[in-house]
Design an enzyme around this catalytic site. Structure first.
Site, PDB file in Angstrom:
ATOM      1  N   GLY A  35      39.451  39.159  45.437  1.00 46.20           N
ATOM      2  CA  GLY A  35      39.934  39.921  46.595  1.00 46.20           C
ATOM      3  C   GLY A  35      38.894  40.079  47.681  1.00 46.20           C
ATOM      4  N   LEU A  80      46.297  36.449  41.170  1.00 43.27           N
ATOM      5  CA  LEU A  80      45.867  37.386  40.128  1.00 43.27           C
ATOM      6  C   LEU A  80      47.034  38.152  39.504  1.00 43.27           C
ATOM      7  CD1 LEU A  80      42.684  38.531  42.016  1.00 43.27           C
ATOM      8  CD2 LEU A  80      42.709  37.209  39.903  1.00 43.27           C
ATOM      9  N   TYR A 113      49.700  53.032  40.366  1.00 41.37           N
ATOM     10  CA  TYR A 113      48.313  52.737  40.767  1.00 41.37           C
ATOM     11  C   TYR A 113      47.329  53.525  39.915  1.00 41.37           C
ATOM     12  CZ  TYR A 113      44.389  52.191  44.100  1.00 41.37           C
ATOM     13  OH  TYR A 113      43.189  51.897  44.699  1.00 41.37           O
TER      14      TYR A 113
HETATM   15  N1  LIG Z   1      40.722  51.146  50.567  1.00 42.35           N
HETATM   16  C1  LIG Z   1      40.519  52.264  49.909  1.00 42.35           C
HETATM   17  O1  LIG Z   1      40.496  53.356  50.481  1.00 42.35           O
HETATM   18  C2  LIG Z   1      40.304  52.226  48.424  1.00 42.35           C
HETATM   19  C3  LIG Z   1      40.133  53.425  47.754  1.00 42.35           C
HETATM   20  C4  LIG Z   1      39.920  53.412  46.380  1.00 42.35           C
HETATM   21  C5  LIG Z   1      39.888  52.209  45.712  1.00 42.35           C
HETATM   22  N2  LIG Z   1      40.079  51.052  46.394  1.00 42.35           N
HETATM   23  C6  LIG Z   1      40.030  49.812  45.632  1.00 42.35           C
HETATM   24  O2  LIG Z   1      39.098  48.920  46.229  1.00 42.35           O
HETATM   25  C7  LIG Z   1      39.532  47.564  46.049  1.00 42.35           C
HETATM   26  C8  LIG Z   1      39.612  46.855  47.375  1.00 42.35           C
HETATM   27  O3  LIG Z   1      40.470  47.581  48.233  1.00 42.35           O
HETATM   28  P1  LIG Z   1      40.690  47.160  49.763  1.00 42.35           P
HETATM   29  O4  LIG Z   1      41.146  48.368  50.460  1.00 42.35           O
HETATM   30  O5  LIG Z   1      39.509  46.411  50.272  1.00 42.35           O
HETATM   31  O6  LIG Z   1      41.948  46.159  49.589  1.00 42.35           O
HETATM   32  P2  LIG Z   1      42.687  45.203  50.652  1.00 42.35           P
HETATM   33  O7  LIG Z   1      42.077  45.317  52.004  1.00 42.35           O
HETATM   34  O8  LIG Z   1      44.142  45.449  50.511  1.00 42.35           O
HETATM   35  O9  LIG Z   1      42.359  43.761  50.042  1.00 42.35           O
HETATM   36  C9  LIG Z   1      42.881  43.403  48.793  1.00 42.35           C
HETATM   37  C10 LIG Z   1      42.298  42.076  48.381  1.00 42.35           C
HETATM   38  O10 LIG Z   1      42.883  41.717  47.123  1.00 42.35           O
HETATM   39  C11 LIG Z   1      43.464  40.432  47.237  1.00 42.35           C
HETATM   40  N3  LIG Z   1      44.642  40.316  46.395  1.00 42.35           N
HETATM   41  C12 LIG Z   1      45.643  41.230  46.239  1.00 42.35           C
HETATM   42  N4  LIG Z   1      46.575  40.744  45.407  1.00 42.35           N
HETATM   43  C13 LIG Z   1      46.147  39.517  45.014  1.00 42.35           C
HETATM   44  C14 LIG Z   1      46.685  38.509  44.168  1.00 42.35           C
HETATM   45  N5  LIG Z   1      47.872  38.658  43.543  1.00 42.35           N
HETATM   46  N6  LIG Z   1      45.978  37.382  43.975  1.00 42.35           N
HETATM   47  C15 LIG Z   1      44.804  37.193  44.612  1.00 42.35           C
HETATM   48  N7  LIG Z   1      44.257  38.092  45.449  1.00 42.35           N
HETATM   49  C16 LIG Z   1      44.927  39.245  45.642  1.00 42.35           C
HETATM   50  C17 LIG Z   1      43.826  40.302  48.709  1.00 42.35           C
HETATM   51  O11 LIG Z   1      43.972  38.932  49.029  1.00 42.35           O
HETATM   52  P3  LIG Z   1      44.857  38.430  50.307  1.00 42.35           P
HETATM   53  O12 LIG Z   1      43.908  38.384  51.466  1.00 42.35           O
HETATM   54  O13 LIG Z   1      45.342  37.088  49.890  1.00 42.35           O
HETATM   55  O14 LIG Z   1      45.972  39.412  50.498  1.00 42.35           O
HETATM   56  C18 LIG Z   1      42.615  40.955  49.368  1.00 42.35           C
HETATM   57  O15 LIG Z   1      41.532  40.055  49.413  1.00 42.35           O
HETATM   58  C19 LIG Z   1      40.862  47.666  45.294  1.00 42.35           C
HETATM   59  O16 LIG Z   1      40.623  47.551  43.920  1.00 42.35           O
HETATM   60  C20 LIG Z   1      41.359  49.064  45.615  1.00 42.35           C
HETATM   61  O17 LIG Z   1      42.229  49.557  44.639  1.00 42.35           O
HETATM   62  C21 LIG Z   1      40.283  51.031  47.736  1.00 42.35           C
END
Ligand SMILES: NC(=O)c1ccc[n+]([C@@H]2O[C@H](COP(=O)([O-])OP(=O)(O)OC[C@H]3O[C@@H](n4cnc5c(N)ncnc54)[C@H](OP(=O)(O)O)[C@@H]3O)[C@@H](O)[C@H]2O)c1
Length: 222
Positions: free
Chosen positions: A9, A39, A128
């Site tokens: 990701g 994934l 989640y």
């Molecule tokens: N943002 C927050 O406030 C926050 C808070 C707590 C925890 N987190 C955790 O931090 C992590 C990153 O969050 P983020 O906000 O940076 O997420 P994001 O901007 O939504 O990015 C998600 C990433 O995961 C990839 N992905 C999702 N489903 C996939 C699949 N089926 N196969 C391959 N790749 C996939 C996406 O690829 P594509 O580009 O192809 O879509 C993207 O690169 C996650 O584990 C999230 O739960 C985030």
């Protein structure tokens, strides 16, 4: 020779900041796009791992996730299963294949990106929160099984981070309100999470394993 890290990701958000942090430290980074590995699909993950073959991977960051915000009543089985598949099962499959190989080489670091919503919950987060709490459990079990090979396994629980996932699940007004709920008074930049991930997932960490580290500006301690 440079160490090699696999980050899932990493196309945007926190994953991209993690990729950049490792690159800055001279690591070779594998960051498969969704077209290379879906994934949500165990056969796709196994196919990707087969294509990697015996290529040594020294560190693994399980970062990719989906978050479908729905009340229990509205959450479909498909959405529930998709969150468990991407957020938890994918991490299991990657650790299952790569962890023992790290242990055989006598060094490894694994960091699972969990969430403050693995520690507390909020309306609409059942799937989640369940997946991320599961990831914390997987972190402890994997840390125990891989300790003999000097593989350290930890989880990082970000609070609210300025990414597309956050913007998708919260209106600008809601983000403003979230800032008010954080003792430090703001949401995090992705780089602030990446710094903790890099510490735990590199030579800098020599003794922490099986832990979940919360980086949330103080949100969950209230
Ligand atoms: N943002 C927050 O406030 C926050 C808070 C707590 C925890 N987190 C955790 O931090 C992590 C990153 O969050 P983020 O906000 O940076 O997420 P994001 O901007 O939504 O990015 C998600 C990433 O995961 C990839 N992905 C999702 N489903 C996939 C699949 N089926 N196969 C391959 N790749 C996939 C996406 O690829 P594509 O580009 O192809 O879509 C993207 O690169 C996650 O584990 C999230 O739960 C985030």
């Amino acid at each position: 020779m440079a160490r090699r890290v696999l980050v899932t990701g990493a196309s945007r958000g926190i994953g991209l900041a993690i990729l950049q942090r490792y690159e800055q430290a001279g690591y070779e980074v594998l960051a498969p796009a969704r077209a290379e590995v879906d994934l949500a699909s165990p056969p796709s993950i196994r196919g990707y791992l087969d294509r990697l073959g015996d290529l040594p991977v020294d560190a693994l960051v399980n970062n990719a996730a989906e978050n479908h915000v729905r009340t229990l009543q509205d959450l479909t089985l498909e959405e529930w299963q998709r969150m468990q598949a991407i957020n938890l099962t994918a991490a299991f499959l990657l650790i299952q294949r790569l962890g023992p190989r790290m242990a055989n080489r006598g060094w490894g670091r694994i960091v699972n990106i969990s969430s403050c919503y693995s520690l507390v919950a909020r309306t609409g987060r059942a799937g989640y929160t369940a997946s991320k709490a599961g990831l914390n459990g997987l972190t402890m079990a994997a840390a125990l099984e891989l300790a003999h090979g000097k593989v350290l396994v930890n989880a990082v629980c970000p609070g609210f981070v300025d990414t597309e996932l956050t913007r998708q699940n919260n209106s600008p007004e809601q983000i403003e309100a979230l800032c008010g709920q954080v003792p430090l008074g703001r949401i995090a930049a992705p780089e602030e999470i990446a710094e903790m991930v890099f510490f735990l997932g590199s030579e800098m960490n020599t003794y922490a394993t099986g832990q979940t580290f919360t980086v949330d500006g103080g949100f969950v301690i209230q």
